[in-house]
Design an enzyme around this catalytic site. Structure first.
Site, short mmCIF file in Angstrom:
data_model
loop_
_atom_site.label_atom_id
_atom_site.label_comp_id
_atom_site.label_asym_id
_atom_site.label_seq_id
_atom_site.Cartn_x
_atom_site.Cartn_y
_atom_site.Cartn_z
N GLY A 158 0.82 -1.21 0.00
CA GLY A 158 0.00 0.00 0.00
C GLY A 158 0.85 1.25 0.00
O GLY A 158 0.54 2.23 -0.70
N THR A 197 8.15 -5.32 4.86
CA THR A 197 6.97 -6.09 5.24
C THR A 197 7.40 -7.46 5.74
O THR A 197 8.32 -8.06 5.18
CB THR A 197 5.96 -6.27 4.08
OG1 THR A 197 4.94 -7.19 4.48
CG2 THR A 197 6.61 -6.78 2.82
N ASP A 226 5.58 -9.90 5.33
CA ASP A 226 4.94 -10.82 4.38
C ASP A 226 5.84 -11.16 3.20
O ASP A 226 5.56 -12.12 2.47
CB ASP A 226 3.63 -10.23 3.87
CG ASP A 226 2.60 -10.05 4.95
OD1 ASP A 226 2.59 -10.87 5.88
OD2 ASP A 226 1.80 -9.10 4.88
N GLY A 267 -0.26 -13.28 7.38
CA GLY A 267 -0.11 -13.41 5.93
C GLY A 267 -1.48 -13.55 5.31
O GLY A 267 -2.01 -14.65 5.17
N ARG A 294 5.54 -9.17 14.58
CA ARG A 294 6.01 -7.86 14.13
C ARG A 294 7.03 -7.25 15.09
O ARG A 294 7.73 -6.31 14.74
CB ARG A 294 4.85 -6.87 14.03
CG ARG A 294 3.85 -7.17 12.95
CD ARG A 294 2.92 -5.98 12.78
NE ARG A 294 1.96 -6.21 11.73
CZ ARG A 294 2.20 -6.09 10.44
NH1 ARG A 294 3.41 -5.75 10.04
NH2 ARG A 294 1.26 -6.30 9.54
#
Length: 361
Positions: A116, A137, A139, A182, A287
């Protein structure tokens, strides 16, 4: 004349953001001279750029943050799909970001974030701003780069969570289902699942058949294995759901009171196998914490390359690692694209050859 460099961190936090900020700043000071550079910190991501939450940072602020998790600049989600929408607050977000850039007399803007963030970076680049992206990220799903910073640390954390499930699963003869972050891409679940010795790995790119998942677990039980470990991506869905459009799938889950499939999967395999199944959700622990040595090095390399791009005034780009080498891609070539796991990826093939089930065969 001093070069003024704006930096923001956007989207979800992850380990390595501060290491990247440090790498950029220290390399800029070294390349162009500390007296010739001003780093303007923008608080809370694009929200801060919209509302001019900016301040000139002191060189001392970039010391001691290499090992620090999170982000010293703060972050806030500002969905790309809402960037060009003027809401009830009557704020023209794109106009405000342009004006903040001009008010702060920025020569360029560095945006640290995921998919994003990169779409908004491309939008700002198209608006005439000098932008450089940095791929962050857990991910690992940003198109055009082999790896993103934050990913390896999250793999380590997720692997540790799965490791710790083995002993309790064995002690109680249970199936333990570990839900891993994810939503769209399964890189984190795939890597942690293999590293943690999971028996079943379910990811969004490979829709599963719950009967085949249950059969794989029953096969283990029949062979004398008293427990099983499943690594399940939060965005995993079954083969029937795969026939639905994303919004329709989300609506049906909402009607059924399902947020992620993990709880449903645990209930289904327990009913099919007769073996007690429990769910573990590490969640935002994935995270958090200090970046791994790998991510500290990667973040530093990315930051240094961004500084070089600034020195060369090469904008409209995002830093990347391609075939093991640090380089950059044009924002227009990668923004809006997602790097998915291929069902034929070497890691998937490797896992299947070990007997790991993905619920597809």
């Amino acid at each position: 004349m001093k070069k003024r460099i704006g930096i923001l961190t956007s989207g979800g936090d992850c380990p390595g953001l501060n290491a990247t900020i440090r790498g950029v700043a220290k390399a800029c000071f070294e390349l162009m001279g500390e007296e010739n550079v001003e780093i303007v910190g923008i608080s809370n991501g694009y929200y801060g750029l919209i509302h001019n939450l900016c301040r000139v940072m002191q060189p001392s602020e970039f010391s001691g943050i290499l090992t620090q998790g999170g982000t010293i600049l703060g972050t806030k989600r500002q969905p790309f799909k809402m960037m060009t929408v003027i809401g009830e607050d009557n704020v023209d977000k794109v106009k405000n970001m342009r004006e903040t850039y001009k008010k702060q007399k920025l020569d360029c803007l560095l945006t640290l974030g995921g998919n994003g963030t990169h779409k908004t970076s491309k939008l700002l680049s198209d608006e005439g701003l000098n932008v450089i992206g940095l791929p962050k990220t857990i991910d690992n799903d940003i198109y055009g780069t082999d790896v993103t910073f934050g990913f390896h640390t999250a793999v380590d954390t997720a692997t540790d969570a799965i490791d710790r499930l083995h002993t309790t699963a064995a002690s109680h003869s249970r199936i333990l289902v570990c839900e891993v972050m994810g939503n769209k891409a399964g890189w984190l679940t795939l890597n942690a699942g293999i590293a943690g010795g999971a028996d079943v790995i379910l990811i969004p790119e490979i829709p599963y058949d719950i009967d085949k998942v249950s059969a794989a677990l029953m096969k283990r039980a029949a062979s004398g294995k008293g427990f099983s470990i499943m690594a399940v991506a939060e965005g995993a869905f079954d083969q029937e759901e795969a026939k639905l459009k994303k919004k329709e799938r989300a609506r049906k889950r909402e009607e059924a009171g399902i947020i992620t499939a993990t709880g449903r999967i645990a209930a289904q395999v327990q009913a099919a196998t007769g073996i007690e199944a429990r769910v573990c959700v590490p969640g935002h622990m994935l995270r958090g914490g200090s970046p791994s040595a790998y991510d500290r090095i990667l973040a530093t390399k990315f930051g240094v390359h961004a500084a070089k791009l600034i020195e060369q005034e090469k904008y409209g780009r995002t830093v990347a690692m391609v075939n093991g080498k640090i380089t950059s891609n044009k924002l227009e070539d990668i923004a809006g694209l997602t790097k998915f796991v291929s069902p034929k990826d070497q890691l998937v093939v490797t896992a299947k050859r070990l007997g790991v089930s993905f619920g597809d065969e």
